[in-house]
Write a protein that holds these residues in place. Structure first.
Motif, short mmCIF file in Angstrom:
data_model
loop_
_atom_site.label_atom_id
_atom_site.label_comp_id
_atom_site.label_asym_id
_atom_site.label_seq_id
_atom_site.Cartn_x
_atom_site.Cartn_y
_atom_site.Cartn_z
N ASP A 199 -10.19 46.98 -25.69
CA ASP A 199 -9.97 48.02 -25.30
C ASP A 199 -8.79 47.73 -23.79
O ASP A 199 -9.07 47.16 -23.48
N GLU A 200 -7.68 48.72 -23.95
CA GLU A 200 -6.33 48.48 -23.17
C GLU A 200 -6.45 47.86 -21.88
O GLU A 200 -5.82 47.64 -20.49
N ASN A 201 -7.91 49.63 -21.49
CA ASN A 201 -7.62 49.32 -20.47
C ASN A 201 -9.08 48.59 -19.20
O ASN A 201 -10.15 49.04 -18.37
N ILE A 202 -9.43 47.57 -20.38
CA ILE A 202 -10.24 46.57 -19.74
C ILE A 202 -10.15 46.27 -17.95
O ILE A 202 -9.40 45.96 -17.89
N GLU A 203 -11.60 46.39 -17.37
CA GLU A 203 -11.69 45.68 -15.85
C GLU A 203 -11.03 44.67 -15.94
O GLU A 203 -12.17 43.73 -16.50
N VAL A 204 -10.99 43.82 -15.12
CA VAL A 204 -11.15 42.56 -14.76
C VAL A 204 -11.49 42.23 -13.27
O VAL A 204 -10.43 43.13 -12.17
N GLY A 205 -11.90 41.56 -12.84
CA GLY A 205 -12.48 41.26 -11.79
C GLY A 205 -12.58 39.66 -11.34
O GLY A 205 -12.07 39.05 -12.29
N ILE A 206 -12.54 39.62 -10.24
CA ILE A 206 -13.90 38.44 -9.64
C ILE A 206 -14.67 38.41 -8.67
O ILE A 206 -15.32 38.74 -8.42
N MET A 207 -15.33 37.12 -9.20
CA MET A 207 -16.65 36.49 -7.91
C MET A 207 -16.55 36.16 -6.92
O MET A 207 -15.32 34.74 -6.86
N ILE A 208 -16.24 36.90 -6.26
CA ILE A 208 -16.41 36.15 -4.47
C ILE A 208 -17.28 35.04 -3.90
O ILE A 208 -18.94 35.53 -4.29
N GLU A 209 -17.15 34.04 -4.35
CA GLU A 209 -18.29 32.99 -4.04
C GLU A 209 -17.64 31.54 -2.80
O GLU A 209 -18.49 30.71 -3.41
N THR A 210 -16.70 31.82 -3.16
CA THR A 210 -16.26 30.79 -1.48
C THR A 210 -15.66 31.20 -0.69
O THR A 210 -15.26 33.44 -0.47
N PRO A 211 -15.65 31.03 0.63
CA PRO A 211 -15.49 31.58 1.82
C PRO A 211 -13.85 31.98 1.87
O PRO A 211 -13.27 33.27 2.79
N ALA A 212 -12.81 31.53 1.03
CA ALA A 212 -11.29 31.33 1.41
C ALA A 212 -11.30 32.91 0.05
O ALA A 212 -10.78 33.92 0.95
N SER A 213 -12.02 33.35 -1.28
CA SER A 213 -11.73 34.36 -1.48
C SER A 213 -12.76 35.49 -0.49
O SER A 213 -11.88 36.49 -0.68
N ALA A 214 -12.92 35.36 0.02
CA ALA A 214 -14.29 36.43 1.30
C ALA A 214 -13.47 36.64 2.16
O ALA A 214 -13.56 37.66 2.81
N VAL A 215 -12.65 35.39 2.73
CA VAL A 215 -11.22 35.71 4.09
C VAL A 215 -10.76 36.09 3.36
O VAL A 215 -10.25 37.69 4.21
N ILE A 216 -9.72 36.26 2.48
CA ILE A 216 -8.82 37.13 1.95
C ILE A 216 -9.01 38.00 0.55
O ILE A 216 -8.19 38.73 0.33
N ALA A 217 -10.06 38.35 1.21
CA ALA A 217 -10.65 39.61 0.01
C ALA A 217 -10.07 41.33 0.54
O ALA A 217 -9.19 41.30 -0.32
N PRO A 218 -9.15 41.48 1.69
CA PRO A 218 -8.18 41.99 1.16
C PRO A 218 -7.19 42.36 0.54
O PRO A 218 -6.11 43.47 -0.02
N ILE A 219 -6.35 41.10 0.72
CA ILE A 219 -5.39 40.69 -0.33
C ILE A 219 -5.82 40.62 -1.59
O ILE A 219 -5.29 41.10 -2.90
N LEU A 220 -7.04 40.38 -2.29
CA LEU A 220 -7.06 39.88 -2.96
C LEU A 220 -7.81 40.80 -4.27
O LEU A 220 -7.61 41.53 -5.42
N ALA A 221 -8.48 42.09 -2.45
CA ALA A 221 -8.39 43.41 -3.87
C ALA A 221 -7.27 43.92 -3.97
O ALA A 221 -7.70 45.01 -4.94
N LYS A 222 -6.31 43.68 -3.84
CA LYS A 222 -5.05 44.35 -4.62
C LYS A 222 -4.53 43.84 -5.96
O LYS A 222 -3.77 44.62 -6.58
N GLU A 223 -5.58 42.51 -6.47
CA GLU A 223 -4.91 42.14 -7.31
C GLU A 223 -5.81 42.72 -8.78
O GLU A 223 -5.36 42.31 -9.70
N VAL A 224 -6.85 42.83 -8.41
CA VAL A 224 -8.61 43.23 -9.17
C VAL A 224 -8.92 44.31 -9.13
O VAL A 224 -8.60 45.44 -8.12
N ASP A 225 -9.23 44.88 -9.96
CA ASP A 225 -10.61 46.42 -10.37
C ASP A 225 -11.88 46.33 -9.71
O ASP A 225 -12.39 46.65 -8.90
N PHE A 226 -12.35 45.17 -9.67
CA PHE A 226 -13.83 44.91 -8.72
C PHE A 226 -14.12 43.60 -7.85
O PHE A 226 -13.83 42.55 -9.11
#
Lengths: 575, 86
Positions: free
Chosen positions: A423-450
């Protein structure tokens, strides 16, 4: 009053009369038959076998109507087995050469075949030996002209007490006439247990000694939810249980009615309720409870308790099985999350002072890319069989995501050059489980699908509270304002980029938190399948604006205790 | 006479249900059908024999068909095994 304990095989509570299910004992002669009567004896076998086939045909038809085609086909197989030429030849030989009576010859031939099957390597086949013995027993009884007790003969609703129930016994169960059952043998994965769950009848297994202590007509309470049988019931217990039974059925009915309904608020805001699974075997339960997809497929089980790393084909097959079983619904596959509290025999993990802050999940994968590349290849190859999504755990930076995404692209390119579809359009997402990822979520959101929020680790890391340490268990509060603020930040960040956020930690299945998360705008809730209906019931009982209002109020509070109290009271008032 | 090697791909192998389907299918063809696994050979038309051999996932078996409609038989049986999912 007397209580017997057992293992709960299928939940539920009933009061009813006992029916002791026990076959009449069959005496088989050891004496040789008279010379010259061999042919007559062989004809007795043939007659008995024809009768057994006729009975199995009845079992087959009954199973077809109560259990469905798949289960019924097993009995078609039993008919095939009992009709086999080898059985006939073996019996004939014993009658003519050893002068055995037909019953003894048939028992011996079936037992020899069962032993052969038992000696195989394959556990599925070993279990089939029990089927052969089951058929053999019927055959012997049929030859002797002694009727086997059948559950089909039960006339009024009863609770069956038996040593064990074979597949051909349970196939005869008429759901209207059997309230539940208790067996002396068996564990929670035995045939009877599985059958009880399929039939949705309350059942206990491993109830030692009940068979000798109970008699036909005794009135008992079968409390399969708590794993006990109560006899000599006094009035207080009876009225207490009548209430419990009513509550159990009321609740079950309400929840069942919700199964095919969407998780939608009164004003039409819809979210998705998914299941967390560990293996392809969990998919059936997920679908049964109305899961709209798999929000977390933990792939660790594929890697654990193995002598070596599972190869690409083995992994591909596991992912494909899930994709095919869930029938078009989405599946989020979390890449290998090893390290922390989970290690592998075949991988050298360093001794760490702080394993949860150490070499785990994608940190390990980025150092030893072969592991993750194999997994990504397997996922991508399986992606043609369903809607798969890739999710990376333990992210703290954009740099990690970019590295992992470039690995995904590499794998795609090599599959393409090999001519393997994916599937060429397979979605790639991340798990948010570190405070770091939660804090920079606005930046990370540009990089992933969910995003999918893993609340267990997010709570532990945010509050610096070890979730396994009992001494500080009170400090572990997933509804601490700090954790909730991060959750809100993550959801808002994803929406600002037109992406979505799910949650796959314990909090997603916690009914107290449901309205809060709904109000914060969570798009997908993933939990253990059995919680889905309860969460759905809550979502369907409010409007989205009510939930938003409630969550705003909760977030303005200063302590976790206040928040929990607010939510708790709100839910109680709903009911 | 023709023969073809097939790999068993379903998780649980040829136990009662898939085994019975296989035998039922074999019986619809008039030709002799033998299954060979390693040194063992047995009739594809006996479920008891099939189950006693314990044909499991990952096994390579050879189907040998001899007689009337042997081509149809070998195609049907190998297709059946290739599409087993149980």
């Amino acid at each position: 009053m007397k209580t017997y304990k057992g293992i709960s095989a299928s939940p539920g509570i009933v009061i009813g009369k006992v029916f002791v299910f026990k076959h009449q004992k069959l005496e088989i002669s050891d004496y040789p038959i008279e010379c010259g009567s061999e042919e007559k004896e062989f004809q007795r076998f043939i007659k008995g076998r024809d009768l057994a086939i006729e009975q199995l045909n009845c079992v087959y038809n009954k199973a077809l109507s109560t259990l469905g085609e798949d289960e019924a086909e097993i009995f078609e197989g039993h008919i095939e087995l009992i009709s086999d030429e080898d059985i006939e030849d073996g019996v004939k030989d014993l009658i003519f050469s050893k002068k055995m009576c037909a019953e003894k010859a048939a028992t011996q031939v079936m037992e020899e075949n069962a032993k052969d099957m038992e000696s195989l390597d394959n556990p599925y086949m070993q279990e089939r030996a029990a089927d052969l013995r089951d058929i053999g027993k019927r055959l012997t009884y049929c030859i002797a002209g002694v009727s086997l007790m059948s559950l089909a003969d039960i006339e009024e609703p009863v609770i069956i007490i038996a040593e064990d129930l074979t597949p051909s016994d349970t196939a005869q169960i008429d759901k209207d006439k059997v309230l539940g059952f208790a067996c002396e043998v068996g564990g929670s994965t035995s045939h009877v247990a599985i059958m009880a769950r399929t039939l949705e009848l309350p059942a206990l297994v491993g109830c030692s000694s009940v068979l000798h202590e109970l008699n036909n007509g005794d009135e008992i309470i079968l409390d399969a939810s708590m794993g006990k049988i109560i006899t000599d019931i006094d009035e207080d217990t009876r009225s207490e249980y009548l209430n419990k039974i009513k509550a159990f059925f009321d609740n079950k009915k309400t929840l069942e009615a919700l199964k095919d309904l969407p998780a939608e608020t009164l004003d039409g805001h819809r979210v998705e309720l998914c299941a967390n699974i560990g293996t392809d075997r969990d998919v059936e339960g997920a679908i049964k409870h109305g899961a709209e997809g798999v929000g977390l497929y933990r792939t660790e089980f594929l890697f654990m308790d193995k002598p070596q790393m599972p190869c690409e084909d083995v992994q591909m097959e596991a992912y494909r099985n899930v994709a095919q079983a869930i029938d078009g619904r989405g599946i989020i596959i979390r890449t290998i999350d090893i390290g922390g509290d989970k290690s592998l025999e075949y991988l050298d993990f360093p001794k760490e002072l702080n394993p949860f802050l150490g070499w785990r999940a994608i940190r390990m994968c980025l150092d030893t890319p072969d592991i993750i590349i194999t997994q990504l290849r397997a996922i991508l190859r399986a992606s043609v069989y369903g809607k798969l999504r890739i999710m990376f755990p333990m992210i703290i930076s954009v740099k990690e995501i970019r590295k992992l995404k470039s690995l995904v692209e590499e794998v795609k390119a090599s599959l393409k050059s090999e001519g393997i579809p994916f599937d060429e359009n397979i979605e790639v997402g991340i798990m948010i489980e570190t405070p770091a990822s939660a804090v920079i979520a606005p930046i990370l959101a540009k990089e992933v699908d969910f995003f999918s929020i893993g609340t267990n680790d997010l709570t532990q890391y945010t509050l610096a509270v070890d979730r396994g340490n009992e001494k500080i268990a009170e400090l572990y509060q997933p509804m601490h304002p700090a954790v909730l603020t991060l959750i809100k930040n993550v959801i808002d960040a994803s929406h600002a980029e037109g992406k979505w956020t799910g949650m796959c930690g314990e909090l997603a299945g916690n009914e107290i938190a449901t309205l809060l998360l709904l109000g914060l705008g969570l798009d997908e809730f993933s939990m253990s399948a059995s919680s889905i209906s309860r969460v759905k019931k809550i979502i369907r009982s409010v409007s989205y604006s009510q939930a938003k209002e409630l969550s705003e109020k909760a977030l303005s509070m200063s302590t976790a205790d206040e928040i929990v109290e607010l939510l708790n009271n709100y839910i109680l008032n709903l009911e | 006479m023709i023969e073809r090697e097939v790999e068993i791909i379903n998780e649980t192998g040829l136990h009662t249900r898939p085994g019975n389907q296989f035998v039922k299918l074999a019986k619809t063809f008039p030709c002799d059908i033998i299954v060979r696994r390693g040194e063992t050979e047995f009739s594809a038309k006996s479920l008891l024999k099939l189950m006693k051999v314990g044909v499991s996932k990952g096994d390579h078996i050879t189907i040998v068909c001899d007689g009337e409609k042997e081509n149809e038989a070998i195609d049907a049986l190998s297709n059946f095994l290739a599409n087993l999912t149980e």
